[in-house]
Write an enzyme that holds these catalytic residues in place. Structure first.
Site, PDB file in Angstrom:
ATOM      1  N   CYS A 138     102.078  56.447 114.188  1.00 18.65           N
ATOM      2  CA  CYS A 138     100.713  56.786 114.621  1.00 18.65           C
ATOM      3  C   CYS A 138     100.032  57.770 113.683  1.00 18.65           C
ATOM      4  O   CYS A 138      98.825  57.979 113.778  1.00 18.65           O
ATOM      5  CB  CYS A 138     100.729  57.356 116.031  1.00 18.65           C
TER       6      CYS A 138
ATOM      7  N   HIS B 251      93.356  53.222 120.218  1.00 19.43           N
ATOM      8  CA  HIS B 251      94.416  53.706 119.326  1.00 19.43           C
ATOM      9  C   HIS B 251      95.026  52.569 118.513  1.00 19.43           C
ATOM     10  O   HIS B 251      96.134  52.123 118.788  1.00 19.43           O
ATOM     11  CB  HIS B 251      95.485  54.404 120.173  1.00 19.43           C
TER      12      HIS B 251
END
Lengths: 379, 135
Positions: A80, A323
């Site tokens: 991430c 995301h």
């Protein structure tokens, strides 16, 4: 003027894009960033491309579509934090005098391609034994609640705040507000986290153009300085991220504040890593916005609303903008660029001068997590 | 008959009771799980020896996962276990439906079905069973 500056930013909407392949998504974001910067494509001297699951030589394939070839291209994977790592790479290359102008691209296509799951990391022992991110953050919540008395209602208020912010962001797919009751009554994913306490897996891309002090003002009268850029990885621990704080974030933030000569009290807005409500609350404390254990009380007092002490996740954050793993860290820098230039439209944070962007990436057995980044930007 | 495979080689041995395969550093006496080729704390090579340990421990934290990855029988319980032998590990819990899980409760190692491959092969690995009435 010295340092490294953001001079352009671009982004796609974060949502499922079933009919657009990922290199095209990234091309759109990169081209928007280049056009907004005023830089000629041939003047871009290096590129970093962040992604987690998009295959070999991703950055080269994206830039080829724009006619940018022959330059150094680094593809970086840090889960991430991949996009933030790309920004960090370009920043350091410019800082080292390797180039005057570089581009950081981040992209991911997961919502459409993988059925909504972040693919299992089969080579990681604990992931292969069933550890998934909602479970990790659920245990983070349990630990924080047990130690500090944080409540599910306080966590739910974070989801409500971020949705309220995200609704004003044209890059977010959501337009409907949610209530605390909606969050608490949505299906449980890993208690106490419900579906509305978790970010979606999205498709999307973002890009920023960075420039040296020597050339930045040739392109814009309002460059945004990256005052500090810190990347760190986790140290050995047995519990991973299932703890009531992130040592890695505390360490990276301290270094970033020291580098920038700026403290938490100076921050006007923050885009932090909020894939789950508890993560946002814990990172208030890790980033020094409040003391350990006070995150819940600060939520009740509205200290991190737009108009509060620090506007946290004015874009909606991961929870309410989305995301797409590799895109997220770049998108945070893009949001800083727009906010610190006063160009964020309806979601503009009034009088924003100093911003902080923070990501965390990668569950790795035996260490807290794979990577964290903290960037501090100044208008 | 359903096919089965171990999750990884050298993770556990199916003795009674089962044991975990660890590495112990002959210089620092520290124990590591899973097995390590060199000491990842001192960064020294040539100091590690293989050692099998029993899997009793303490449940530090836990959660219930309503929907796991494909292949995992959801819902399931996941916990962070501090082994009496030293290392800490995140693993699935068994027999959790019949007891109230709590931080600090005793657990013991069992070898069980962690998940199934796409071809229905059963994947076997370490899991932990709550020891009722013990903290």
């Amino acid at each position: 003027m010295s340092g490294v500056f953001v001079i352009g930013a671009g982004m796609t909407q974060f949502k499922p894009h079933p009919d657009v392949e990922v290199h095209e998504l990234a091309r759109q974001a990169a081209w928007d960033a280049i056009v907004s910067s005023g830089v000629a494509p041939r003047d871009i001297e290096l590129a970093y491309a962040g992604h987690a699951y998009q295959g070999q030589c991703f950055g080269q394939k994206v830039l080829l579509k724009i006619g940018i070839v022959g330059l150094p291209v680094v593809n970086c994977e840090n889960a991430c934090a991949s996009g933030a790592s790309a920004v960090w790479g370009v920043y350091n290359a410019i800082k080292a005098g390797q180039a005057d102008i570089g581009i950081a691209i981040g992209a991911e296509r997961l919502a459409s391609a993988k059925g909504g799951f972040t693919p299992l990391v089969a080579d990681d022992l604990e992931s292969s034994m069933g550890r998934v991110m909602p479970a990790v953050f659920s245990m983070m919540a349990r630990k924080h609640m047990e130690r500090y008395g944080t409540t599910p209602m306080q966590l739910a208020k974070i989801a409500v705040k971020n949705r309220r912010n995200g609704i004003l962001n044209p890059y977010s797919p959501w337009r409907d507000p949610i209530s605390v009751e909606d969050v608490l009554s949505s299906p449980v994913i890993a208690g106490p986290l419900t579906r509305l306490s978790c970010c979606p897996v999205s498709d999307g891309a973002s890009a920023v153009v960075l420039a040296s002090a020597r050339v930045a003002k040739r392109y814009t009268a309002k460059p945004v300085e990256i005052r500090s850029a810190v990347l760190a990885s986790g140290i050995r621990n047995g519990v991973g991220m299932a703890d009531d704080h992130s040592e890695m974030t505390v360490r990276a933030a301290k270094k970033a504040y020291d580098q920038a000569g700026i403290g938490p009290d100076d921050i006007d807005l923050c885009e932090l890593h909020d894939p789950f409500t508890i993560a946002e609350l814990v990172h208030y404390e890790d980033l020094g916005f409040c003391a350990p254990g006070e995150g819940g009380r600060c939520v009740d007092e509205g200290r991190f609303e737009v108009g509060g002490d620090i506007a946290v996740s004015p874009s909606g954050g991961l929870l309410a903008r989305g995301h797409p793993l590799g895109a997220t860290g770049v998108a945070q820098i893009a949001e800083m660029f727009w906010q610190l230039r006063g160009e964020a439209g309806e979601r503009q944070v009034p009088d924003a001068r100093v911003g902080l962007a923070h990501t965390v990436g990668g569950g790795v057995t035996e260490i807290e997590a794979g990577a964290t980044s903290v960037h501090i930007l100044v208008s | 008959m359903t096919a089965a495979r171990d999750l990884r080689p050298e993770l556990f041995v199916k003795t009674v009771p089962p044991r975990l395969v660890c590495s112990r550093c002959t210089e620092t006496d520290q124990l590591f799980y899973p097995i390590q080729a060199m000491n990842p704390v001192t960064s020294r090579a040539g100091t590690m020896v293989r050692e099998e340990v029993e899997g009793g421990g303490k449940l530090l934290n836990f959660t219930h996962v309503v929907r796991g990855m494909p292949g995992f029988a959801s819902p399931f319980a996941l916990g962070v276990i501090e082994l009496d032998a030293g290392p800490t590990i995140t693993a699935q819990l068994t027999e959790w439906k019949d007891c109230e899980l709590s931080m600090g409760m005793r657990v013991e190692l069992v070898i069980g079905e962690i998940k199934r491959d796409a071809d229905a092969t059963v994947v076997i690995g370490p899991m932990f069973k709550p020891v009722k009435g013990k903290r």
